[in-house]
Design an enzyme around this catalytic site. Structure first.
Site, PDB file in Angstrom:
ATOM      1  N   ARG A   9       0.827  -1.202   0.000  1.00 40.13           N
ATOM      2  CA  ARG A   9       0.000   0.000   0.000  1.00 40.13           C
ATOM      3  C   ARG A   9       0.867   1.260   0.000  1.00 40.13           C
ATOM      4  NH1 ARG A   9      -0.950   4.755   2.762  1.00 40.13           N
ATOM      5  NH2 ARG A   9      -0.371   3.642   4.672  1.00 40.13           N
ATOM      6  N   ASP A  10       1.419   1.616   1.135  1.00 39.76           N
ATOM      7  CA  ASP A  10       2.195   2.862   1.232  1.00 39.76           C
ATOM      8  C   ASP A  10       3.458   2.803   0.381  1.00 39.76           C
ATOM      9  OD1 ASP A  10       2.555   5.433   2.101  1.00 39.76           O
ATOM     10  OD2 ASP A  10       3.407   4.889   4.040  1.00 39.76           O
TER      11      ASP A  10
ATOM     12  N   HIS B 253       4.705   4.603  12.737  1.00 38.84           N
ATOM     13  CA  HIS B 253       4.926   4.536  11.289  1.00 38.84           C
ATOM     14  C   HIS B 253       5.919   5.641  10.940  1.00 38.84           C
ATOM     15  CE1 HIS B 253       3.314   4.193   7.014  1.00 38.84           C
ATOM     16  NE2 HIS B 253       3.894   5.380   6.970  1.00 38.84           N
TER      17      HIS B 253
ATOM     18  N   HIS C  39       8.943   7.405   8.348  1.00 38.85           N
ATOM     19  CA  HIS C  39       9.596   7.592   7.061  1.00 38.85           C
ATOM     20  C   HIS C  39      11.032   8.035   7.336  1.00 38.85           C
ATOM     21  CE1 HIS C  39       6.093   7.556   4.123  1.00 38.85           C
ATOM     22  NE2 HIS C  39       5.540   7.368   5.302  1.00 38.85           N
TER      23      HIS C  39
ATOM     24  N   CYS D 269       3.963   9.675   0.498  1.00 36.43           N
ATOM     25  CA  CYS D 269       2.579  10.116   0.438  1.00 36.43           C
ATOM     26  C   CYS D 269       2.382  11.043  -0.749  1.00 36.43           C
ATOM     27  CB  CYS D 269       2.195  10.831   1.732  1.00 36.43           C
ATOM     28  SG  CYS D 269       0.518  11.488   1.720  1.00 36.43           S
TER      29      CYS D 269
ATOM     30  N   ASN E 272       9.372   4.906   3.295  1.00 35.42           N
ATOM     31  CA  ASN E 272       9.248   4.396   4.654  1.00 35.42           C
ATOM     32  C   ASN E 272      10.572   3.765   5.084  1.00 35.42           C
ATOM     33  OD1 ASN E 272       6.014   4.143   5.174  1.00 35.42           O
ATOM     34  ND2 ASN E 272       6.521   3.776   3.038  1.00 35.42           N
TER      35      ASN E 272
END
Length: 297
Positions: A11-12, A201, A203, A234, A243
């Protein structure tokens, strides 16, 4: 001590890539991560494909995954429609995310922080009724690209409101990679005081992601998001790069004596496979440098 790692690569990791991978390849990425021992995978994002074309076909991704009983497959949702799509597709967990700053919330979700907080409360209650696990991610909790510094008090007040509905987990997200360890400790400890599992979470935009991960664990976080190969970013946040890399995090934690349940060699193979499909070198370091057994064994 065991640290649970959620791989958000499907996903990310993919949502900000120039190359869009088809659903069958994204499903295979999930299969490869699960085979490497990743017990939680953020498999898809149930968002408007016109806004994030890389995430089109979320239901198809879920349908093509060869699901393993020891793996939990999650779907990201930004609103109630996303929640409904995710639960209808059979996710094991919904991850609802919203920014804690007004400007980013308007840009990311077309709603203010107050409304997004109310949506979080409603979705947590729906998930309890539906028998679905749910976590709530507080985005830009460490700093916003549009509003700058975010006060810990602001984040923790929102966390307290969300926490009253009793989600399974609250995830503190450094969406644009501006946080430092001193911030991490304060926020993680604040969530812990609410009696809710704290996740983080990070980055690695400014090279602080792994220092923040260690600080989070030391402060009591038991869940960390990471992305295979360090892919990610993002699309609505300027200069938001990858990430922290899952294989780099596993190497670090194993060297420090933490258990993750993940096969590092298999994870490295997965990073190499993803890099070949994206046609580029990924930011992760361990998949290029290899393991060092006296530390990681």
């Amino acid at each position: 001590m065991r640290v649970e790692i959620v791989d958000v690569g499907p996903r990310d990791g993919l949502q900000n890539e120039e190359k869009t991978l088809p659903p069958e390849v994204r499903a295979e990425l999930c299969d490869r991560l699960a085979a490497a021992g990743v017990s939680r995978i953020e498999a898809a994002s149930f968002v408007n494909p016109k806004r994030v074309p890389q995430m089109a076909g979320a239901e198809e991704v879920m349908g093509k995954i060869n699901r393993r009983p020891d793996t939990r497959y999650a779907g990201m949702a930004l609103n109630e429609r996303g929640y409904e799509r995710a639960t209808s597709s059979g996710v094991d967990e919904v991850r609802y995310a919203f920014p804690v700053t007004e400007t980013f919330a308007r840009r990311n979700q077309n709603m203010g922080v107050e409304e997004a907080t109310e949506v979080a409360t409603r979705l947590v209650r729906r998930a309890h009724s539906d028998g679905v696990r749910i976590s709530v991610t507080l985005a830009v909790a460490f700093g916003c690209p549009f509003e700058g510094r975010v006060e810990p008090k602001t984040v923790l007040e929102i966390a307290e409101r969300v926490g009253a509905a009793r989600p399974d987990e609250i995830v503190l997200a450094d969406t644009v990679g501006v946080g430092v360890p001193s911030q991490v400790g304060e926020l993680v400890e604040g969530v812990h005081k609410l009696g809710i599992t704290a996740g983080c979470h990070f980055h690695n935009t400014r090279n602080t992601g792994f220092a923040n991960a260690v600080a989070a664990i030391e402060a009591g976080a038991s869940v960390l998001d990471a992305s295979v190969g360090g892919a990610g970013g993002c699309p609505f946040a300027p200069r938001s790069t990858g990430n922290i890399a899952t294989e780099d995090l596993v190497y670090l934690l194993r060297g420090m004596g933490y258990e993750t349940g993940i096969d590092l060699e298999a994870l490295i193979d997965c990073a190499e496979w993803l890099a070949s499909h994206l046609g580029k070198e990924l930011p992760g370091q361990v998949y290029k440098a290899g393991v060092f057994e006296p530390v990681s064994g």
